[in-house]
Write a protein that holds these residues in place. Structure first.
Motif, PDB file in Angstrom:
ATOM      1  N   MET A  42      14.290  10.016  70.712  1.00  0.00           N
ATOM      2  CA  MET A  42      15.238   9.698  72.533  1.00  0.00           C
ATOM      3  C   MET A  42      15.893  10.619  72.899  1.00  0.00           C
ATOM      4  N   LEU A  43      15.564  11.128  73.579  1.00  0.00           N
ATOM      5  CA  LEU A  43      16.071  12.459  74.572  1.00  0.00           C
ATOM      6  C   LEU A  43      16.408  12.145  75.898  1.00  0.00           C
ATOM      7  N   LEU A  44      18.197  12.554  75.637  1.00  0.00           N
ATOM      8  CA  LEU A  44      18.353  11.641  77.438  1.00  0.00           C
ATOM      9  C   LEU A  44      18.459  12.986  78.456  1.00  0.00           C
ATOM     10  N   LYS A  45      18.651  12.888  80.393  1.00  0.00           N
ATOM     11  CA  LYS A  45      19.142  14.091  80.039  1.00  0.00           C
ATOM     12  C   LYS A  45      20.379  14.323  80.700  1.00  0.00           C
ATOM     13  N   ALA A  46      20.873  15.428  81.117  1.00  0.00           N
ATOM     14  CA  ALA A  46      22.182  15.378  81.475  1.00  0.00           C
ATOM     15  C   ALA A  46      22.029  16.623  81.461  1.00  0.00           C
ATOM     16  N   ASP A  47      23.796  16.637  82.330  1.00  0.00           N
ATOM     17  CA  ASP A  47      23.514  18.265  82.918  1.00  0.00           C
ATOM     18  C   ASP A  47      25.405  18.491  83.086  1.00  0.00           C
ATOM     19  N   GLU A  48      25.634  19.456  83.665  1.00  0.00           N
ATOM     20  CA  GLU A  48      27.502  19.876  83.389  1.00  0.00           C
ATOM     21  C   GLU A  48      28.338  18.553  83.607  1.00  0.00           C
ATOM     22  N   THR A  49      27.479  17.767  84.408  1.00  0.00           N
ATOM     23  CA  THR A  49      28.604  16.439  85.200  1.00  0.00           C
ATOM     24  C   THR A  49      28.469  15.357  83.724  1.00  0.00           C
ATOM     25  N   SER A  50      27.802  15.350  83.688  1.00  0.00           N
ATOM     26  CA  SER A  50      27.159  13.968  82.049  1.00  0.00           C
ATOM     27  C   SER A  50      27.586  14.869  80.695  1.00  0.00           C
ATOM     28  N   ALA A  51      27.365  15.975  80.750  1.00  0.00           N
ATOM     29  CA  ALA A  51      26.840  16.686  79.271  1.00  0.00           C
ATOM     30  C   ALA A  51      28.274  16.467  78.472  1.00  0.00           C
ATOM     31  N   PRO A  52      29.924  16.397  79.088  1.00  0.00           N
ATOM     32  CA  PRO A  52      31.210  16.767  77.925  1.00  0.00           C
ATOM     33  C   PRO A  52      31.512  15.025  77.630  1.00  0.00           C
ATOM     34  N   GLU A  53      30.414  14.133  78.032  1.00  0.00           N
ATOM     35  CA  GLU A  53      30.785  12.827  78.344  1.00  0.00           C
ATOM     36  C   GLU A  53      29.786  12.579  76.705  1.00  0.00           C
ATOM     37  N   PHE A  54      28.163  13.440  76.750  1.00  0.00           N
ATOM     38  CA  PHE A  54      27.739  12.763  75.979  1.00  0.00           C
ATOM     39  C   PHE A  54      28.440  13.648  74.655  1.00  0.00           C
ATOM     40  N   ALA A  55      29.016  14.650  74.790  1.00  0.00           N
ATOM     41  CA  ALA A  55      29.350  15.754  73.506  1.00  0.00           C
ATOM     42  C   ALA A  55      30.512  14.858  73.741  1.00  0.00           C
ATOM     43  N   ALA A  56      31.127  13.931  73.757  1.00  0.00           N
ATOM     44  CA  ALA A  56      32.593  13.121  72.881  1.00  0.00           C
ATOM     45  C   ALA A  56      32.236  12.354  72.597  1.00  0.00           C
ATOM     46  N   ALA A  57      31.428  11.202  72.513  1.00  0.00           N
ATOM     47  CA  ALA A  57      30.272  10.307  72.330  1.00  0.00           C
ATOM     48  C   ALA A  57      29.689  10.917  71.131  1.00  0.00           C
ATOM     49  N   GLY A  58      29.803  12.090  70.798  1.00  0.00           N
ATOM     50  CA  GLY A  58      28.482  12.446  69.621  1.00  0.00           C
ATOM     51  C   GLY A  58      27.634  13.148  69.416  1.00  0.00           C
ATOM     52  N   ALA A  59      26.728  13.001  70.465  1.00  0.00           N
ATOM     53  CA  ALA A  59      25.963  12.861  71.400  1.00  0.00           C
ATOM     54  C   ALA A  59      25.198  14.766  71.039  1.00  0.00           C
ATOM     55  N   THR A  60      24.019  15.015  70.720  1.00  0.00           N
ATOM     56  CA  THR A  60      23.961  16.746  69.811  1.00  0.00           C
ATOM     57  C   THR A  60      22.760  17.117  71.040  1.00  0.00           C
ATOM     58  N   GLN A  61      22.797  18.234  72.087  1.00  0.00           N
ATOM     59  CA  GLN A  61      22.424  19.066  72.424  1.00  0.00           C
ATOM     60  C   GLN A  61      20.951  19.788  71.940  1.00  0.00           C
ATOM     61  N   TRP A  62      19.528  18.889  72.878  1.00  0.00           N
ATOM     62  CA  TRP A  62      18.600  19.681  72.588  1.00  0.00           C
ATOM     63  C   TRP A  62      18.228  20.955  72.226  1.00  0.00           C
ATOM     64  N   THR A  63      18.063  21.861  71.412  1.00  0.00           N
ATOM     65  CA  THR A  63      17.515  23.338  71.446  1.00  0.00           C
ATOM     66  C   THR A  63      16.638  23.347  69.979  1.00  0.00           C
ATOM     67  N   TYR A  64      15.867  24.767  70.567  1.00  0.00           N
ATOM     68  CA  TYR A  64      14.709  24.900  70.552  1.00  0.00           C
ATOM     69  C   TYR A  64      14.736  26.755  70.191  1.00  0.00           C
ATOM     70  N   GLU A  65      14.169  26.984  68.396  1.00  0.00           N
ATOM     71  CA  GLU A  65      13.823  28.389  69.046  1.00  0.00           C
ATOM     72  C   GLU A  65      13.724  29.195  69.458  1.00  0.00           C
ATOM     73  N   GLY A  66      14.072  29.990  70.492  1.00  0.00           N
ATOM     74  CA  GLY A  66      12.608  30.884  71.561  1.00  0.00           C
ATOM     75  C   GLY A  66      11.978  32.105  70.534  1.00  0.00           C
ATOM     76  N   LYS A  67      11.581  32.640  71.654  1.00  0.00           N
ATOM     77  CA  LYS A  67      10.449  33.830  70.998  1.00  0.00           C
ATOM     78  C   LYS A  67      11.136  34.907  69.972  1.00  0.00           C
ATOM     79  N   THR A  68      12.872  35.077  71.039  1.00  0.00           N
ATOM     80  CA  THR A  68      13.522  35.909  70.677  1.00  0.00           C
ATOM     81  C   THR A  68      14.242  35.790  69.304  1.00  0.00           C
ATOM     82  N   GLY A  69      13.874  34.693  68.844  1.00  0.00           N
ATOM     83  CA  GLY A  69      15.596  33.953  67.730  1.00  0.00           C
ATOM     84  C   GLY A  69      15.913  33.569  68.347  1.00  0.00           C
TER      85      GLY A  69
END
Length: 105
Positions: A42-69
């Motif tokens: 489960m992944l929750l929506k965040a933005d520039e306002t809330s992302a720092p709070e997620f990061a501080a709590a140990g959450a990780t941002q969802w990333t995937y490998e793009g077409k350029t690698g």
């Protein structure tokens, strides 16, 4: 996670709608997407306002490998582990996700 489990997870926010998408599920509240379930995570929506709070709590941002690698960062974050055992804490995180969806307009 089944839809009943998802609805229970988001009960602190209110009713949600679950739609199948991208091989996973999109979770909506009042017509706005607030979360994704991707590969049983489960992944929750965040933005520039809330992302720092997620990061501080140990959450990780969802990333995937793009077409350029190169990694592509998405505006969705994991849920901090301690929230899974505390309904009040879970309510805080899902409210932050809804607030991010409102700011995205």
């Amino acid at each position: 996670m089944d839809n009943a489990g998802i609805e229970e997870m988001f009960q602190g926010l209110g009713p949600v709608t679950v739609k199948r998408m991208f091989g996973g599920k999109g979770i909506y509240h009042l017509g706005r997407i607030i979360a994704l379930e991707v590969r049983d995570e489960m992944l929750l929506k965040a933005d520039e306002t809330s992302a720092p709070e997620f990061a501080a709590a140990g959450a990780t941002q969802w990333t995937y490998e793009g077409k350029t690698g190169k990694p592509v960062k998405m505006p969705y974050w994991s849920i901090p582990d301690e929230a899974y055992d505390d309904p009040d804490l879970m309510a805080k995180w899902v409210r932050l996700a809804y607030e991010a969806s409102l700011r995205a307009e």
